[in-house]
Each structure stands twice: as structure tokens, then as C-alpha cells.
Enzyme design. Structure first.
Site, PDB file in Angstrom:
ATOM      1  N   GLU A  43      -4.330 -11.055   2.348  1.00 41.72           N
ATOM      2  CA  GLU A  43      -3.790  -9.957   1.618  1.00 41.72           C
ATOM      3  C   GLU A  43      -2.742  -9.964   0.946  1.00 41.72           C
ATOM      4  O   GLU A  43      -1.500  -9.840   1.798  1.00 41.72           O
ATOM      5  CB  GLU A  43      -3.972  -8.688   2.340  1.00 41.72           C
ATOM      6  CG  GLU A  43      -3.752  -7.321   1.577  1.00 41.72           C
ATOM      7  CD  GLU A  43      -3.407  -6.073   2.616  1.00 41.72           C
ATOM      8  OE1 GLU A  43      -2.587  -5.102   2.078  1.00 41.72           O
ATOM      9  OE2 GLU A  43      -4.087  -6.212   3.620  1.00 41.72           O
ATOM     10  N   THR A  74      -1.357  -3.350  -1.231  1.00 44.39           N
ATOM     11  CA  THR A  74      -0.280  -2.592  -1.928  1.00 44.39           C
ATOM     12  C   THR A  74      -0.422  -2.237  -3.266  1.00 44.39           C
ATOM     13  O   THR A  74       0.221  -2.308  -4.206  1.00 44.39           O
ATOM     14  CB  THR A  74       1.263  -2.899  -1.830  1.00 44.39           C
ATOM     15  OG1 THR A  74       1.379  -3.772  -0.632  1.00 44.39           O
ATOM     16  CG2 THR A  74       2.283  -2.147  -1.946  1.00 44.39           C
ATOM     17  N   LYS A 134      -8.887   1.191   5.651  1.00 46.14           N
ATOM     18  CA  LYS A 134      -7.892   0.569   6.284  1.00 46.14           C
ATOM     19  C   LYS A 134      -7.004   1.783   7.047  1.00 46.14           C
ATOM     20  O   LYS A 134      -6.535   2.504   6.551  1.00 46.14           O
ATOM     21  CB  LYS A 134      -6.881   0.066   5.306  1.00 46.14           C
ATOM     22  CG  LYS A 134      -5.544  -0.420   5.661  1.00 46.14           C
ATOM     23  CD  LYS A 134      -4.608  -0.581   4.684  1.00 46.14           C
ATOM     24  CE  LYS A 134      -3.243  -1.132   4.870  1.00 46.14           C
ATOM     25  NZ  LYS A 134      -2.431  -1.392   3.871  1.00 46.14           N
TER      26      LYS A 134
END
Length: 216
Positions: A43, A74, A134
Site C-alpha cells: 500500500e 492515504t 479498513k
């Protein structure tokens, strides 16, 4: 079908390394060190300068290795999500849920993993077509919260991120996590330029995950 394939590879990776860094070069080296240690989920966060280029470089380098799955983290809005997808990102992770980003990812058949902390946020994400939520930050809850969330939503798939270590990873999976995200606990040596140290820790995560899958 491609979305299902990406989700399958993401789940198979078991551990997703959250890559941050002050430079594109450092983020690329950290990613390579993690993969060398056996952690195949990456990620690459958009806190990294020129993150889209790093994603493009990683996708190109590991294209022949189907076990490696590269995504973007992000991601705060749909514009950034599209930039990541055009660079080759195979999944998108956000610290919060964003409807426009969810719709864009659905359009391109890209898994979207938004950060959620409450059962209400998770319900909203599921209604928007999210496959995996998440749980962030995981350190604010602990593994037992997964069972609490899955009681009313048994079909919920959760990836805890934040506070996941080699020592507590098994607790997360036993509680029902489908995959876990690991950041600072995994990549800390990179802050000092010790990429061999990152590879060593990554190999510990890989070994532990293999043992967990044999038991669960």
C-alpha cells in the site's frame, strides 16, 4: 472478474505493508525490501512525493510476479484515486470513507478499502459496494472488536491497520480479519536507511502468517 481476482490476491497476501517515506527513492527501496522478505501486499501511500510514479515503477517491476499486489493508500478523494488507478494501482485505501471515491473504484472494478471506526460507517461503506473495510486505527480497539462488528454484520470483511505486529497478528486473524495492514512495526528500519532490516522484519511477518494459516 478482474475485481474478484484483485480481491483474491489481496486476501492471499495476508499482510499489506503500508509504505510511507520522505522521497520516492526511499519508498521504492522500502517496498522492494518488504517484497524481498515475502510480504507481497504493498500500500504505497500518497504522503510519498510523486507516489503515482512509485506505484507505476513497482507495477512495472513486479508485473510478472502475480503474487505481488500494489495499491495506493492515504487516498483522500476521487481525483487522487483516479491518478493512482491510471498509474496501475490494483486497490485503493483511504483513512475515511468517501462516496465519490467508492463510485470511481466501482466504475473501474478496483477494490476500495475505506477506513472506518464505527458500525454506522461500515454499514454506509457496504451500501456503497465496499468489499473490505479498513479498521483504522486498529490499536484503538484490539482484535476482539472484530467479533463485535461481525455480530450484526456477519458478511463484513475487515482489514485492521495500525498496531498490528508479529506478536498480535494471530489474534487479529483468529478474531476474523481477512487481511492485516502493517506500517511502522514493519518498516521502521527504513527511517535509518536500513533496508536489510526491513527485509528481516518482513520475513518474520511472512513466517508468522504462514504458521497462522496452517493453524486457522
Amino acid at each position: 472478474m478482474e475485481r474478484i481476482n484483485r480481491l483474491s490476491r489481496l486476501e492471499k497476501s495476508g499482510v499489506v505493508a503500508v509504505i510511507r517515506g520522505d522521497s520516492p527513492e526511499g519508498a521504492l527501496k522500502t517496498s522492494e525490501a518488504v517484497i524481498a522478505g515475502g510480504v507481497k501486499g504493498i500500500e504505497l501511500t500518497f504522503t510519498v512525493p510523486y507516489a503515482d510514479q512509485v506505484i507505476k515503477d513497482l507495477v512495472k517491476k513486479y508485473k510478472v510476479n502475480k503474487d505481488v499486489v500494489v495499491g495506493a493508500g492515504t487516498v483522500l478523494d476521487a481525483i487522487t484515486a483516479r491518478l493512482a488507478i491510471m498509474a496501475g494501482a490494483e486497490f485503493i485505501v483511504s483513512p475515511t470513507f468517501d462516496k465519490e471515491t467508492a463510485e470511481l473504484c466501482n466504475l473501474y472494478q478496483i477494490p476500495y478499502l475505506p477506513g472506518c471506526m464505527t458500525i454506522t460507517e461500515m454499514k454506509v461503506a457496504l451500501k456503497a459496494g465496499v468489499d473490505v473495510v479498513k479498521l483504522f486505527p486498529g490499536s484503538a480497539f484490539g482484535p476482539s472488536v472484530i467479533k463485535a462488528f461481525k455480530a450484526p454484520l456477519p458478511h463484513l470483511n475487515i482489514m485492521p491497520t495500525g498496531g498490528v505486529s508479529v506478536e498480535n497478528m494471530e489474534e487479529w486473524f483468529k478474531a476474523g480479519a481477512v487481511v492485516v495492514g502493517a506500517g511502522g512495526n514493519l518498516t521502521a528500519p527504513a527511517l535509518k536507511g536500513d533496508y536489510e532490516g526491513v527485509t528481516l522484519i518482513a520475513s518474520e511477518y511472512t513466517k508468522k502468517y504462514t504458521e497462522i494459516k496452517e493453524r486457522i
